[in-house]
Design an enzyme around this catalytic site. Structure first.
Site, PDB file in Angstrom:
ATOM      1  N   ARG A   1       6.285   5.413 -40.432  1.00 55.74           N
ATOM      2  CA  ARG A   1       6.526   6.586 -41.058  1.00 55.74           C
ATOM      3  C   ARG A   1       5.220   7.157 -41.637  1.00 55.74           C
ATOM      4  NH1 ARG A   1      10.910   8.591 -45.277  1.00 55.74           N
ATOM      5  NH2 ARG A   1      12.027   8.708 -43.261  1.00 55.74           N
TER       6      ARG A   1
ATOM      7  N   GLN B   1      16.195  10.279 -37.042  1.00 52.62           N
ATOM      8  CA  GLN B   1      17.177  11.394 -37.633  1.00 52.62           C
ATOM      9  C   GLN B   1      18.004  11.867 -36.841  1.00 52.62           C
ATOM     10  OE1 GLN B   1      17.644  11.217 -41.407  1.00 52.62           O
ATOM     11  NE2 GLN B   1      19.565  11.988 -40.527  1.00 52.62           N
TER      12      GLN B   1
ATOM     13  N   ARG C   1      22.302   6.163 -38.962  1.00 50.84           N
ATOM     14  CA  ARG C   1      20.792   5.767 -38.791  1.00 50.84           C
ATOM     15  C   ARG C   1      20.606   4.411 -38.241  1.00 50.84           C
ATOM     16  NH1 ARG C   1      16.666   8.252 -41.177  1.00 50.84           N
ATOM     17  NH2 ARG C   1      15.633   7.085 -39.789  1.00 50.84           N
TER      18      ARG C   1
ATOM     19  N   CYS D   1      20.310  15.104 -43.853  1.00 48.61           N
ATOM     20  CA  CYS D   1      19.587  14.015 -43.503  1.00 48.61           C
ATOM     21  C   CYS D   1      19.412  13.139 -44.612  1.00 48.61           C
ATOM     22  CB  CYS D   1      18.220  14.067 -43.158  1.00 48.61           C
ATOM     23  SG  CYS D   1      17.194  15.209 -44.000  1.00 48.61           S
TER      24      CYS D   1
ATOM     25  N   ASP E   1      18.389  20.789 -45.218  1.00 48.39           N
ATOM     26  CA  ASP E   1      17.592  19.809 -45.735  1.00 48.39           C
ATOM     27  C   ASP E   1      16.969  20.135 -46.986  1.00 48.39           C
ATOM     28  OD1 ASP E   1      15.826  17.535 -45.884  1.00 48.39           O
ATOM     29  OD2 ASP E   1      14.560  18.090 -44.205  1.00 48.39           O
TER      30      ASP E   1
ATOM     31  N   HIS F   1      11.238  14.031 -36.884  1.00 46.29           N
ATOM     32  CA  HIS F   1      12.005  12.882 -37.430  1.00 46.29           C
ATOM     33  C   HIS F   1      12.832  12.731 -36.455  1.00 46.29           C
ATOM     34  CE1 HIS F   1      13.451   9.966 -40.021  1.00 46.29           C
ATOM     35  NE2 HIS F   1      13.867  10.763 -40.969  1.00 46.29           N
TER      36      HIS F   1
HETATM   37  N1   CP Z   1      16.926  10.483 -43.987  1.00 48.11           N
HETATM   38  C1   CP Z   1      15.825   9.733 -44.159  1.00 48.11           C
HETATM   39  O1   CP Z   1      14.912   9.499 -43.417  1.00 48.11           O
HETATM   40  O2   CP Z   1      15.876   9.310 -45.453  1.00 48.11           O
HETATM   41  P1   CP Z   1      14.699   8.356 -46.219  1.00 48.11           P
HETATM   42  O3   CP Z   1      13.633   9.305 -46.183  1.00 48.11           O
HETATM   43  O4   CP Z   1      15.272   7.731 -47.315  1.00 48.11           O
HETATM   44  O5   CP Z   1      14.504   7.125 -45.256  1.00 48.11           O
HETATM   45  N1  NVA Z   2      12.014  16.958 -44.457  1.00 45.87           N
HETATM   46  C1  NVA Z   2      12.128  15.822 -45.443  1.00 45.87           C
HETATM   47  C2  NVA Z   2      12.870  14.698 -44.861  1.00 45.87           C
HETATM   48  C3  NVA Z   2      13.276  13.412 -45.601  1.00 45.87           C
HETATM   49  C4  NVA Z   2      13.801  12.221 -44.961  1.00 45.87           C
HETATM   50  C5  NVA Z   2      10.874  15.121 -45.735  1.00 45.87           C
HETATM   51  O1  NVA Z   2       9.892  15.294 -44.790  1.00 45.87           O
HETATM   52  O2  NVA Z   2      10.570  15.015 -46.854  1.00 45.87           O
END
Ligand code: CP
Ligand code: NVA
Length: 296
Positions: A99, A129, A283, A255, A215, A126
């Site tokens: 990430r 996701q 997930r 998400c 989101d 993502h």
């Molecule tokens: N949906 C998701 O990726 O959640 P987190 O940021 O908690 O991993």
């Molecule tokens: N769009 C959000 C998703 C988190 C899972 C972010 O990037 O923070």
């Protein structure tokens, strides 16, 4: 094979991973040693709850060993060049799941590692996701021909979901304020697969939709823009009256993490047709499906 963008998969491969995810969910014991002896690197440059826990539990459930790393220890691009970190981790690990903020860092890692590199969220996409999102929708109804309405920011989650849904022959309607639409390059990829439209009218998008998705309005790293964005995005809030315009059997997805009272109201989050916690659970199953697919 790497999974940096959902379109790194052919539609057929996406479908196979989703089938694998469903099979693993139905009979987890069948894959309990499928990745025995493997080491799965899980690197996080940003906070995470779902991704952090679902990927670690999935790894252990498949008989592999997770190695969880944070930016504080690795210093990707700071303590050491991204390329060197990739070359070194590649000597120990069988999967590099990461990430990051900048999608270009993932590309640099993938270019310098033999092991599969998996995007656990970047500023662009993502994809893991999207796998869970599609698995959750498929539990409600067949993907092909299902209409998905995504309301809000044309962000990382939107990009992967929109392209993945289009690759699955879903009809996709995005409603975003002008200036916050998904990037043209992702829209073009999605439109090459299916009927995908963008509007600034949330009602137009939601009317009769089978899935309503939103989101956060300000993603991680955009906290300073939160107030300005809230003003622009308020008309795109998924609330009871808006959700009622969707198909009578429509499900709600997010998400997570959700900002209750901003992009979604409590009555929709807690609605009988909200599937957000199944989606979070998926997930884990879909990540297992992906790992099993990668090492088949
Ligand atoms: N949906 C998701 O990726 O959640 P987190 O940021 O908690 O991993
Ligand atoms: N769009 C959000 C998703 C988190 C899972 C972010 O990037 O923070």
């Amino acid at each position: 094979m790497d999974l940096l963008r959902i379109a790194d998969l052919e539609p057929k491969q996406l479908n196979e991973i989703l089938s694998q995810a469903a099979a693993v969910k139905a009979a987890p014991e069948d894959t309990s040693d499928r990745l025995a002896g493997k080491h799965v690197g899980l690197f996080f440059m940003k906070p995470s709850t779902r991704t952090r826990v679902s990927t670690e539990t999935a790894t252990v459930d498949l008989g592999a060993r997770p190695v969880v790393l944070g930016q504080q220890e690795v210093g990707l691009g700071k303590r050491e060049a991204v390329e060197d970190v990739a070359r070194v981790l590649d000597r120990y690990l069988d999967v590099l799941a990461m990430r990051v903020f900048d999608h270009a860092d993932l590309v640099a890692v993938a270019d310098n590692a033999e092991a599969p590199v998996i995007n656990l969220l970047s500023d662009e996409e993502h994809p893991c996701q999207a796998l869970a999102d599609l698995q959750t929708i498929a539990e409600a109804r067949p993907l092909a021909g299902t209409t998905l309405a995504y309301l809000g920011d044309g962000n990382n989650v939107c990009h992967s979901l929109m392209v993945g849904a289009a690759m699955s022959d879903m009809i996709v309607r995005i409603a975003a304020p002008p200036g916050y639409e998904p990037k043209r390059e992702y829209l073009e990829v999605a439109q090459a697969h299916s009927d995908v439209t963008v509007t600034d009218n949330p009602v137009e998008a939601v009317q009769g939709a089978h899935v309503v998705y939103t989101d956060v309005w300000a993603s991680m790293g955009q906290e300073e823009e939160a107030e300005a964005r809230a003003r622009r995005f308020y008309p795109f809030q998924v609330n009871g009256p808006l959700f009622a315009m969707a198909d009578p059997g429509a499900i709600f997805l997010h998400c997570l993490p959700a900002h209750r009272g901003e992009e979604v109201t409590d009555d929709v989050m807690d609605h009988a047709r909200s599937r957000v916690y199944d989606q979070a659970e998926n997930r884990m199953h879909s990540f297992k499906g992906l790992l099993v697919y990668l090492f088949e």
